[in-house]
Motif scaffolding. Structure first.
Motif, PDB file in Angstrom:
ATOM      1  N   UNK A   8      -9.750 -11.936 -11.813  1.00  0.00           N
ATOM      2  CA  UNK A   8      -9.722 -12.931 -13.026  1.00  0.00           C
ATOM      3  C   UNK A   8      -8.596 -12.504 -14.249  1.00  0.00           C
ATOM      4  N   UNK A   9      -7.412 -13.475 -14.059  1.00  0.00           N
ATOM      5  CA  UNK A   9      -6.460 -12.853 -14.990  1.00  0.00           C
ATOM      6  C   UNK A   9      -5.842 -11.359 -14.975  1.00  0.00           C
ATOM      7  N   UNK A  10      -5.732 -11.038 -13.508  1.00  0.00           N
ATOM      8  CA  UNK A  10      -5.300  -9.636 -13.193  1.00  0.00           C
ATOM      9  C   UNK A  10      -6.591  -8.549 -13.320  1.00  0.00           C
ATOM     10  N   UNK A  11      -7.618  -9.112 -13.995  1.00  0.00           N
ATOM     11  CA  UNK A  11      -8.759  -8.128 -13.865  1.00  0.00           C
ATOM     12  C   UNK A  11      -9.707  -8.153 -12.617  1.00  0.00           C
ATOM     13  N   UNK A  20     -20.932 -18.043 -11.117  1.00  0.00           N
ATOM     14  CA  UNK A  20     -19.918 -19.043 -11.106  1.00  0.00           C
ATOM     15  C   UNK A  20     -18.703 -18.472 -11.718  1.00  0.00           C
ATOM     16  N   UNK A  21     -17.517 -19.019 -11.747  1.00  0.00           N
ATOM     17  CA  UNK A  21     -16.306 -18.360 -12.000  1.00  0.00           C
ATOM     18  C   UNK A  21     -16.484 -18.008 -13.444  1.00  0.00           C
ATOM     19  N   UNK A  22     -17.054 -18.893 -14.378  1.00  0.00           N
ATOM     20  CA  UNK A  22     -17.389 -18.652 -15.525  1.00  0.00           C
ATOM     21  C   UNK A  22     -18.221 -17.626 -16.184  1.00  0.00           C
ATOM     22  N   UNK A  23     -19.085 -17.383 -15.261  1.00  0.00           N
ATOM     23  CA  UNK A  23     -19.881 -16.433 -15.455  1.00  0.00           C
ATOM     24  C   UNK A  23     -19.335 -14.895 -15.221  1.00  0.00           C
ATOM     25  N   UNK A  24     -18.598 -15.099 -13.980  1.00  0.00           N
ATOM     26  CA  UNK A  24     -17.838 -13.759 -13.534  1.00  0.00           C
ATOM     27  C   UNK A  24     -16.758 -13.389 -14.882  1.00  0.00           C
ATOM     28  N   UNK A  71     -12.323 -12.370  -2.894  1.00  0.00           N
ATOM     29  CA  UNK A  71     -10.835 -12.114  -2.792  1.00  0.00           C
ATOM     30  C   UNK A  71      -9.958 -13.352  -3.529  1.00  0.00           C
ATOM     31  N   UNK A  72     -10.635 -14.205  -4.149  1.00  0.00           N
ATOM     32  CA  UNK A  72      -9.968 -15.218  -4.856  1.00  0.00           C
ATOM     33  C   UNK A  72      -9.084 -14.710  -6.255  1.00  0.00           C
ATOM     34  N   UNK A  73      -8.128 -15.317  -6.602  1.00  0.00           N
ATOM     35  CA  UNK A  73      -7.377 -15.014  -7.655  1.00  0.00           C
ATOM     36  C   UNK A  73      -7.369 -16.096  -8.696  1.00  0.00           C
ATOM     37  N   UNK A  74      -8.072 -15.922  -9.575  1.00  0.00           N
ATOM     38  CA  UNK A  74      -8.128 -16.853 -10.969  1.00  0.00           C
ATOM     39  C   UNK A  74      -7.357 -16.542 -11.957  1.00  0.00           C
TER      40      UNK A  74
END
Lengths: 347, 390
Positions: A8-11, A20-24, A71-74
């Protein structure tokens, strides 16, 4: 539950698969702006503020109701996302009334905060104005359809947190509206009021009494029953003008019942008893504490002596603390010597 | 051998010629001063502390009350500091109006200095003329802002609103008038034998000492150091204007007097250039997080209403960071140090007051002089207690 690793943003972060992505993102310390999302409810996904870009997908996705994948990049912030969020806000503002100066929520309104944060200086879109008057949802809660941004937090909270489902959406598209579908089920608990991010649901008791930033918020425990709900008394000029709650505080985590949320007017009531009264010649007369306590002690001793301890019965109050109630029953059982002791919550 | 005896004399805090509530404890050997201890703090209002509980726009009127003789200059110093923290540039038209207001304030400060300085030393006539002309600037302030002494007309991000045609008219009248009035002031004092005897060779401070004591402004330039923030580190379009920095030679009271008299002229030159070349355009920075939207917009557009609500009630969005900025005030280098913590209120505001530092140089200036010279020397460094005590 197996874990997945995503960026997420490089982290790079590893979270469990059902997040969910938000929780992550929250775990990774990345803030994604939200409006309809509320931690205690299932994702609603109506406001599109939390959109993020996921590598490999052309469409931006709502972070609040998209599960993480391995493996996704957000990307949570980009020029395009900023514009999408700006546009979402502008579309919400299209039929928002010019009410901020008279709106009770002004100053603690999530919509205001986001509009300011995203630097929106003009709404280019126009929509036919809908003339909808404010109405009383209950005698304690007022609903302002014009101010409603249709985030559906209230509907979800009523259904998911309180499991009542008294309110729902009626109509469709631009004309849809939150209405009371089962007015008989509504207990005026004010859960909907508390989760409302704007001033669409306001409290009738503390209307126009003070802006949020001028009142002091004192965290305290509700005095009504033994649950020990945490609430904040909004104090202005040494009088209580309202009750709010914090999502992170206490066993109730922000929820209250109708008594806790609206039953605060007794605090400053003129009719409140502040001095002991003794009935003399059929009339109540004000007395000092020493006199009143001496009378009670004298009479209790007298009755116990003349008729035995079982002639005395005692009833305690739910509005005392556990410790006070414990001491009270101890006093009745050990000092007076009777088991005739009860508590109003059992009645 | 007779024992050397000194007398301690309290001068102030209610002495009319200490320019406010300044108390000097003088140790005298006869009439000669052997030791000076300035006592300050009688006018302390805690402006720096109050600022921590106010949002960035609300602090502006507090700054008026520092050096209240030249209020707009304080506004300028403060607003530019916040703008530096925000990283914004104000439009050129606003910069020019700020320069005009600042220079008018400088003249206003010098008017008060000249009138009271001469009055303190017994030349009563001067104050009537300077206050007559000071009134014209007050009228300009009133026309623009409604306030005569403390206009608070500057805002973070520009000025409160655009100037009026009457403002331009009044300023032009004043620019035309002041040189004539200045000749009058000179007639009263410059070649006056009493004035010269009371001021020449009195309160002399060398260029080296002046710099070491941290003196700035006309008091430093009187000693021959041509340091002026407007030239050294130009701000607010000062590099657009043609003006000189007058300096003295001897560093005595008379030279400081001459420097300020010349500054009247230079300020008028700057105002003249600014009002004649006033650029068109907006007077507020185009930044939705800082500038208030226009009322017309607020009445029609919800986003403008929300912005106004947030800016008025909570203050502009200012980032985290610390910043220092200084300008040439009428008394010297006026600096503001701000620490922002990301909220709309400063975490700390510290004011670098030129008068405070000038006061610390008082013992250096006074020792060895006669008691009557105290008045002339205090007048010549032109201190304002509102700024010293804050």
């Amino acid at each position: 539950m197996s874990n997945v690793t995503l960026t997420i943003d490089g982290i790079e972060i590893t979270v469990s698969k059902d997040k969910t992505i938000l929780e992550a993102a929250k775990t990774a310390g990345v803030r994604i702006p939200t409006l309809c999302f509320h931690e205690r409810m299932n994702p609603i996904g109506s406001c599109r503020m939390c959109v993020v870009e996921v590598e490999g997908f052309t469409q931006p996705m709502a972070a609040c109701d998209t599960r993480v994948q391995d493996g996704i990049s957000v990307t949570t912030n980009s020029g395009q996302l900023f514009r999408i969020r700006q546009d979402s806000l502008k579309l919400i503002l299209v039929n928002h009334p010019l009410d901020c100066p008279v709106c009770d929520k002004g100053g603690e309104c999530t919509l205001q905060d986001l509009v300011f944060e995203f630097g929106i200086d003009k709404v280019e879109y126009h929509a036919p104005k809908q003339d909808r008057l404010s109405e009383y949802a209950t005698s304690l809660i007022r609903y302002w359809p014009d101010r409603c941004i249709m985030c559906l937090r209230c509907v979800t909270a009523c259904r998911e947190i309180k499991a009542i489902g008294a309110i729902d959406i009626r109509g469709d598209g631009y004309g849809s509206q939150v209405v009371s579908v089962h007015p008989d089920k509504c207990e005026s608990c004010g859960e909907c009021l508390m989760v409302c991010p704007t001033g669409a649901l306001t409290e009738n008791l503390s209307r126009y009494k003070g802006r949020p930033w001028i009142s002091e918020r004192v965290m305290t425990t509700c005095t009504y029953c033994g649950c020990g709900c945490q609430l904040e008394l909004n104090v202005l000029n040494n009088s209580v003008i309202g009750v709010t709650t914090r999502d992170d505080a206490g066993v109730n985590r922000g929820s209250l019942c109708v008594k806790g949320r609206f039953g605060y007017e007794f605090i400053g009531s003129d009719e409140r008893l502040t001095k002991p009264l003794i009935r003399k010649n059929g009339k109540f007369q004000e007395a000092g504490w020493d006199e009143a306590l001496a009378l009670v002690a004298g009479q209790l001793s007298k009755i116990k002596k003349e008729s035995g301890p079982d002639a005395i019965a005692a009833l305690s109050s739910a509005r005392c603390t556990n410790e006070e109630n414990y001491l009270f029953q101890k006093f009745i059982r050990a000092v007076i010597g009777t088991n005739n002791v009860d508590h109003c919550a059992r009645l | 051998m007779a024992e050397a005896k000194t007398m301690t004399l309290n001068m102030g805090p209610h002495h009319p010629a200490t320019h406010g509530v300044l108390r000097l404890v003088l140790e005298l050997d006869g009439e000669t001063i052997v030791k000076v201890t300035p006592h300050i703090g009688q006018l302390h209002r805690g402006i720096e502390k109050i600022a921590e509980s106010m949002n960035y726009q609300q602090i502006i009127p507090l700054t008026d009350r520092l050096d209240y003789t030249a209020a707009s200059l304080n506004n300028l110093g403060y607003c530019m500091t916040v703008e530096k923290l925000l990283g914004i540039d104000v439009p050129r038209r606003a910069q020019y109006v700020r320069v005009i207001m600042g220079e008018l304030a400088r003249i206003m400060g010098h008017h008060l200095w000249l009138g009271s300085h001469a009055l303190d030393m017994g030349a009563m006539t001067v104050v009537f003329y300077t206050f007559r002309d000071r009134e014209m600037i007050m009228n300009v302030n009133e026309e623009l802002s409604g306030y005569r002494l403390t206009p608070s007309f500057l805002r973070v991000g520009g000025i409160a609103r655009d100037i009026t045609p009457d403002f331009v008219k009044y300023v032009r009248e004043f620019v035309k008038w002041l040189p004539k009035a200045l000749d009058g002031y000179h007639t009263l004092l410059t070649d006056n034998i009493i004035w010269r005897k009371r001021t020449m060779g009195v309160g002399t401070v060398s260029a080296r000492d002046a710099v070491n004591y941290g003196m700035t402004g006309p008091s430093l330039r009187g000693s021959g150091v041509a340091y002026d923030v407007r030239k050294a580190l130009p701000y607010s379009s000062y590099d657009d204007f043609d003006f000189q920095v007058p300096v003295g030679e001897n560093g005595d009271v008379y030279d400081r007097y001459l420097v300020r008299m010349e500054e009247f002229k230079q300020s008028i030159r700057i105002i003249d250039q600014a009002i004649e070349n006033l650029p068109d355009g907006p007077v507020k920075v185009d930044n939705p997080l800082v500038s208030n939207p226009e009322t017309d917009e607020v009445m029609q557009d919800i986003s403008a209403l929300i912005r106004r609500f947030k800016i008025q009630c909570e203050g502009p969005a200012v980032p985290e960071g610390e910043v220092y900025h200084s300008i040439e005030g009428s008394k010297g280098e006026l600096g503001f140090y701000l620490v922002g913590d990301g909220t709309s209120k400063p975490y700390r505001m510290k004011i670098r007051s030129p008068c405070f530092i000038l006061t610390s140089a008082l013992p250096k200036l006074l020792v060895g002089h006669m008691i009557a010279d105290v008045i002339s020397i205090i007048g010549s460094i032109d201190i304002v207690l509102g700024e010293i005590d804050r």
